[in-house]
Design an enzyme around this catalytic site. Structure first.
Site, PDB file in Angstrom:
ATOM      1  N   GLN A 129       0.836  -1.204   0.000  1.00 24.41           N
ATOM      2  CA  GLN A 129       0.000   0.000   0.000  1.00 24.41           C
ATOM      3  C   GLN A 129       0.873   1.259   0.000  1.00 24.41           C
ATOM      4  O   GLN A 129       0.567   2.253  -0.626  1.00 24.41           O
ATOM      5  CB  GLN A 129      -0.953  -0.009   1.209  1.00 24.41           C
ATOM      6  CG  GLN A 129      -1.983   1.108   1.184  1.00 24.41           C
ATOM      7  CD  GLN A 129      -2.962   1.016   0.013  1.00 24.41           C
ATOM      8  OE1 GLN A 129      -3.270  -0.082  -0.451  1.00 24.41           O
ATOM      9  NE2 GLN A 129      -3.419   2.149  -0.477  1.00 24.41           N
ATOM     10  N   ALA A 150      -5.445   5.129  -0.362  1.00 21.41           N
ATOM     11  CA  ALA A 150      -5.250   5.291   1.081  1.00 21.41           C
ATOM     12  C   ALA A 150      -3.773   5.321   1.443  1.00 21.41           C
ATOM     13  O   ALA A 150      -2.950   4.653   0.802  1.00 21.41           O
ATOM     14  CB  ALA A 150      -5.927   4.145   1.812  1.00 21.41           C
ATOM     15  N   SER A 155      -5.576   1.609   4.582  1.00 22.51           N
ATOM     16  CA  SER A 155      -6.334   0.935   3.531  1.00 22.51           C
ATOM     17  C   SER A 155      -7.091  -0.257   4.099  1.00 22.51           C
ATOM     18  O   SER A 155      -6.524  -1.102   4.788  1.00 22.51           O
ATOM     19  CB  SER A 155      -5.415   0.450   2.417  1.00 22.51           C
ATOM     20  OG  SER A 155      -6.165  -0.348   1.513  1.00 22.51           O
ATOM     21  N   HIS A 157      -7.939  -2.621   2.461  1.00 17.55           N
ATOM     22  CA  HIS A 157      -7.407  -3.825   1.820  1.00 17.55           C
ATOM     23  C   HIS A 157      -6.445  -4.579   2.734  1.00 17.55           C
ATOM     24  O   HIS A 157      -6.247  -5.774   2.575  1.00 17.55           O
ATOM     25  CB  HIS A 157      -6.730  -3.467   0.497  1.00 17.55           C
ATOM     26  CG  HIS A 157      -7.717  -3.248  -0.614  1.00 17.55           C
ATOM     27  ND1 HIS A 157      -8.256  -4.274  -1.348  1.00 17.55           N
ATOM     28  CD2 HIS A 157      -8.297  -2.117  -1.088  1.00 17.55           C
ATOM     29  CE1 HIS A 157      -9.101  -3.793  -2.244  1.00 17.55           C
ATOM     30  NE2 HIS A 157      -9.151  -2.480  -2.104  1.00 17.55           N
ATOM     31  N   ASP A 164     -11.696  -5.645  -4.496  1.00 19.45           N
ATOM     32  CA  ASP A 164     -12.067  -4.911  -5.692  1.00 19.45           C
ATOM     33  C   ASP A 164     -12.519  -5.974  -6.679  1.00 19.45           C
ATOM     34  O   ASP A 164     -11.785  -6.944  -6.915  1.00 19.45           O
ATOM     35  CB  ASP A 164     -10.873  -4.144  -6.258  1.00 19.45           C
ATOM     36  CG  ASP A 164     -10.433  -3.002  -5.351  1.00 19.45           C
ATOM     37  OD1 ASP A 164     -11.267  -2.527  -4.551  1.00 19.45           O
ATOM     38  OD2 ASP A 164      -9.255  -2.599  -5.427  1.00 19.45           O
ATOM     39  N   GLU A 213     -16.922   4.214  -5.474  1.00 20.27           N
ATOM     40  CA  GLU A 213     -16.221   3.032  -5.995  1.00 20.27           C
ATOM     41  C   GLU A 213     -17.191   1.854  -6.054  1.00 20.27           C
ATOM     42  O   GLU A 213     -17.291   1.079  -5.105  1.00 20.27           O
ATOM     43  CB  GLU A 213     -15.028   2.657  -5.097  1.00 20.27           C
ATOM     44  CG  GLU A 213     -13.903   3.680  -5.113  1.00 20.27           C
ATOM     45  CD  GLU A 213     -12.614   3.142  -4.477  1.00 20.27           C
ATOM     46  OE1 GLU A 213     -12.594   1.998  -3.977  1.00 20.27           O
ATOM     47  OE2 GLU A 213     -11.618   3.892  -4.493  1.00 20.27           O
TER      48      GLU A 213
HETATM   49 ZN   LIG Z   1     -10.552  -1.279  -3.123  1.00 18.12          ZN
END
Ligand SMILES: [Zn+2]
Length: 243
Positions: A129, A150, A155, A157, A164, A213
């Site tokens: 990240q 981020a 993040s 994630h 995603d 998003e």
């Molecule tokens: Zn994402």
């Protein structure tokens, strides 16, 4: 609305207490402040709150955003490769086990309707990240980069709870137009049945801190996902992080 707010306020106590027990050593920075629990006004209210608190107590309701971060060393212990994935889209396509399982169900259900929804990327370590964010800052400048990417540690994630996802109709790209495709629409209407929410919805940019998003889905568990969708909330609002 006042009742709903009181309700959320009350339930925040037990939820966060549970998190303290589970993740203090691994990700102390991720813990929001624990609110004091106000006394219930009457018995029926107390009963409703108790039920709700129990339902909402979940390690899957962790909040990671611009103000709540994960420790740089945090990595979920139960990561497993997501299925189906867009091969080669990313070197990071793992999700926490229950999340991967839920996504598989979601994807299977979409397939029954003739749609293909696959994971492009899932869990990302802090180090990656950091690399990504710096790359975006170099490309677009810090202000712009912060609208869609981020800072390391911030993040979602890194939590292994989000993915995603995309479809052939947009060549598996992550674009806002995905929200207007059959798959994107199906996702927005059905993700909650599998415990996912569209984490950064349109019109809530000021609350989430991110642009819309339609491809970023976050696992929160079925009960929370259903309520979040029904009340058109963001995770921040659901966890009462904003007024
Ligand atoms: Zn994402």
């Amino acid at each position: 609305m006042i009742l709903a707010v009181t309700f959320l306020y009350f339930t925040a106590g037990p939820i966060l207490s549970d998190k303290v027990g589970e993740i203090t050593t691994a990700i102390p920075e991720a813990l929001p402040a624990v609110n004091p629990v106000p006394a219930a006004k009457d018995k029926s209210e107390a009963k409703t709150m108790e039920t709700s608190a129990r339902n909402r107590s979940s390690e899957y309701l962790i909040l990671v955003n611009k103000t709540h971060s994960l420790n740089k060393n945090y990595e979920p212990k139960d990561l497993t490769t997501a299925d189906p994935v867009v091969k080669g889209a990313s070197q990071y396509q793992k999700l926490r086990k229950p999340v991967a399982k839920a996504f598989k169900k979601l994807s299977d259900a979409a397939a029954k309707k003739g749609m293909t929804i696959k994971v492009t990327s899932g869990y990302r370590p802090y180090s990656y990240q950091k690399y990504l964010f710096n790359k975006y800052v170099d490309k677009d400048g810090r202000y712009r980069a912060e609208q869609y990417s981020a800072e390391p540690g911030h993040s979602e994630h890194q939590s292994g709870l989000c993915a995603d996802v995309s479809s052939p109709s947009v060549n598996y790209n992550l674009v806002q137009a995905y929200g207007t495709t059959a798959e994107g629409k199906w996702l927005a209407s059905n993700a909650h049945k599998y415990g996912f929410i569209i984490r950064f919805p349109k019109g809530k940019e000021k609350i989430t801190g991110y642009e819309y998003e339609p491809w970023h889905i976050r696992y929160v568990g079925k009960a929370a996902a259903k309520e979040i969708r029904k009340q058109k909330l963001t995770l921040e609002e659901y966890l009462e992080e904003v007024d």
